[in-house]
Design a protein around this motif. Structure first.
Motif, PDB file in Angstrom:
ATOM      1  N   ALA A 208     121.295  24.357 103.976  1.00  0.00           N
ATOM      2  CA  ALA A 208     122.033  25.063 105.017  1.00  0.00           C
ATOM      3  C   ALA A 208     121.124  25.767 106.034  1.00  0.00           C
ATOM      4  O   ALA A 208     121.496  25.893 107.204  1.00  0.00           O
ATOM      5  N   GLU A 209     119.922  26.178 105.590  1.00  0.00           N
ATOM      6  CA  GLU A 209     119.051  26.897 106.547  1.00  0.00           C
ATOM      7  C   GLU A 209     118.680  26.003 107.733  1.00  0.00           C
ATOM      8  O   GLU A 209     118.488  26.482 108.859  1.00  0.00           O
ATOM      9  N   HIS A 212     121.666  26.025 109.991  1.00  0.00           N
ATOM     10  CA  HIS A 212     121.732  27.323 110.674  1.00  0.00           C
ATOM     11  C   HIS A 212     120.793  27.332 111.874  1.00  0.00           C
ATOM     12  O   HIS A 212     121.161  27.730 112.984  1.00  0.00           O
ATOM     13  N   ASP A 231     126.202  23.775 100.772  1.00  0.00           N
ATOM     14  CA  ASP A 231     125.432  24.888 100.169  1.00  0.00           C
ATOM     15  C   ASP A 231     126.108  26.221 100.453  1.00  0.00           C
ATOM     16  O   ASP A 231     125.936  27.181  99.711  1.00  0.00           O
ATOM     17  N   ASP A 232     126.833  26.280 101.569  1.00  0.00           N
ATOM     18  CA  ASP A 232     127.451  27.541 101.999  1.00  0.00           C
ATOM     19  C   ASP A 232     128.968  27.547 101.723  1.00  0.00           C
ATOM     20  O   ASP A 232     129.705  28.287 102.361  1.00  0.00           O
ATOM     21  N   GLY A 244     131.123  30.447 103.371  1.00  0.00           N
ATOM     22  CA  GLY A 244     130.179  31.474 103.828  1.00  0.00           C
ATOM     23  C   GLY A 244     130.254  31.579 105.350  1.00  0.00           C
ATOM     24  O   GLY A 244     130.984  30.829 106.006  1.00  0.00           O
TER      25      GLY A 244
END
Ligand SMILES: O=c1[nH]cnc2c1ncn2[C@H]1C[C@H](O)[C@@H](CO)O1
Ligand SMILES: [Zn+2]
Length: 359
Positions: A208-209, A212, A231-232, A244
Motif C-alpha cells: 500500500a505504501e 499511497h 493491505d489497507d 483504512g
C-alpha cells in the motif's frame, strides 16, 4: 455466459503493453529481418508457450526479463509500425472497442531512432490497425517512463509534445522494488503543469505504501494493478470489511484500478483466480477495470480474462458491462468521446447480450 457472447461483448482495455503483446510469428519474422539471434525458439507455437512459462515465475523481475526478446525486434520504424497495426487488429478481433496501449519509447532506440520517430511510427501503425479493423476500435497510446532509468522527465515532455496526436497520457513501469514512484516527481510535476493525464504502476510487487506515494505524492489519476490496496482493507469473518484511510481515499475518489488478473498470478501479486481481490474490490465499490497487461507474455486476451472471471466468480454480462463502462469513464479521452462510446457502443452492445438480466 457463452464463449461466443464473451467474444462479442464490447470491451475496453486501459492497461496493455505494446511490447508485451506481439504475435509470436511476427517476432520470429522480425528477428530474421534484423539479425537478432537471441530467440529461444523459431517455432511460433513453442515461442508463445516459452513466454508464458518464462513469465510464470512468481517474480515481477523475472517476468520483465522476457521483454528483452520483444524489444530487440522493435527497433526500426517498419517493425514498430507493423507491431502497432497488428496490436490494434488483434484487440479489435477480440471485441475491444477502446484501448490505451503503452510502451517505453526509450527502449526502441538501439538502432538510432529518435524519440519522436518512435512515437510517430507507433502512431502510424495504430492508425493503420484501426483502419484495417473498419473503425471498430479506437486506440490511444500511453508513453511509459521506466522506473529504473533517469529519462522519465524527457518522456513526460515527449507525452506533452505528442498529446492530441494519438498520445493520451503517461505511465511509469518496470521493477517496483527499490524504485519508488516519487523518484520521478519531476516528470509528474511537468505533466500536471500541462494538465496531462498519467497513471502509475503501483501496488503490484510493493504494498500500500507504493499506492499511497503514487496517488498522494505523485498525483496518479489511475493505478496500474493496485491490487495490494487490500493491505489497507480488513475483511472480517462475517464478510464485512473495514477500509483504512488510503483504501477509502482511492475508492471514494473513484481512482481506477487497472486490474490484470493473469499477470498478477504470474508475478506473485495474487495466488489464484478464485482468491483474486478483484471481486472483493468490486463489491466494496472500487472503480475496477479488467485488463490484459501483456497478451503474449501472460498468454491472454480480454476474452480470456473475462472467461477466468466467469469461472471464478460467476460473472455475467451485467458485471462486464460495469467493468467496461468503468474503464471508459476513466479513459484518458475527452468526456464527450467517453460518453459517446458508452452510449453508442457499449450500452447497446451489452443490451444485445441480455445484460439487463442482472447477472
Ligand atoms: O506489470 C508490469 N509491471 C511493471 N512493468 C511492466 C509490467 N508489464 C510490462 N512492464 C514493463 C516492461 C515493458 O518493457 C515496459 C514498457 O511497456 O513495461
Ligand atoms: Zn503493466
Amino acid at each position: 455466459m457463452h464463449l461466443s457472447d464473451i467474444l462479442r461483448a464490447p470491451k475496453a482495455v486501459l492497461h496493455d503493453h505494446l511490447d508485451g503483446g506481439l504475435r509470436p510469428g511476427t517476432i520470429i519474422e522480425l528477428a530474421r529481418d534484423c539479425g537478432y539471434q537471441g530467440l529461444p525458439t523459431e517455432d511460433p507455437a513453442a515461442l508463445a508457450v516459452w513466454f508464458r512459462d518464462a513469465a510464470d515465475s512468481g517474480s515481477l523481475e523475472r517476468y520483465l526479463e522476457t521483454f528483452a526478446h520483444t524489444c530487440a525486434v522493435m527497433q526500426t520504424r517498419e517493425a514498430l509500425e507493423r507491431v502497432a497495426a497488428e496490436c490494434a487488429e488483434d484487440l479489435a478481433a477480440d471485441g475491444v472497442v477502446y484501448a490505451e496501449v503503452r510502451y517505453a519509447p526509450e527502449q526502441h532506440q538501439e538502432r538510432g531512432l529518435g524519440l519522436d520517430e518512435v512515437v510517430d511510427a507507433v502512431n502510424a501503425g495504430l492508425r493503420e490497425g484501426e483502419r484495417r479493423s473498419g473503425g471498430r476500435i479506437t486506440v490511444r497510446a500511453l508513453l511509459t517512463g521506466m522506473r529504473h532509468t533517469e529519462r522519465s522527465l524527457e518522456i513526460a515532455e515527449l507525452t506533452v509534445a505528442h498529446r492530441d496526436r494519438g498520445v493520451a497520457g503517461f505511465d511509469i513501469a518496470g521493477g517496483e522494488v527499490g524504485n519508488p514512484p516519487a523518484r520521478h516527481l519531476a516528470a509528474f510535476q511537468h505533466l500536471r503543469r500541462h494538465n496531462c493525464h498519467f497513471t502509475i504502476h503501483a501496488g503490484e510487487a510493493v504494498g500500500a505504501e507504493s499506492i499511497h506515494e503514487a496517488v498522494q505524492v505523485c498525483g496518479a489519476e489511475r493505478i496500474g494493478h493496485g491490487v495490494r490496496i487490500t493491505d489497507d482493507i480488513q475483511v472480517h469473518d462475517d464478510g464485512t470489511a473495514t477500509l483504512g484511510r488510503l483504501a477509502s481515499y482511492v475508492r471514494d475518489n473513484r481512482i481506477a484500478l487497472e486490474v490484470c488478473p493473469t499477470s498478477n498470478l504470474q508475478t506473485g501479486a495474487a495466488k489464484s483466480y478464485d482468491t483474486h481481490p478483484v471481486d472483493l474490490l468490486r463489491r466494496l465499490g472500487f472503480r475496477v477495470t479488467l485488463n490484459t497487461d501483456n497478451r503474449l507474455v501472460s498468454g491472454t486476451t480480454m476474452s480470456e480474462e473475462f472467461r477466468h472471471m466467469v469461472d471464478a466468480f460467476g460473472y455475467g454480462p451485467a458485471v462486464f458491462e460495469e467493468f467496461t463502462v468503468a474503464a471508459v469513464e476513466s479513459a484518458f479521452l475527452p468526456l464527450p468521446e467517453r460518453q459517446r462510446l458508452i452510449d453508442e457502443v457499449i450500452r447497446p452492445g451489452y443490451a444485445g447480450l441480455g445484460a439487463q438480466s442482472g447477472q
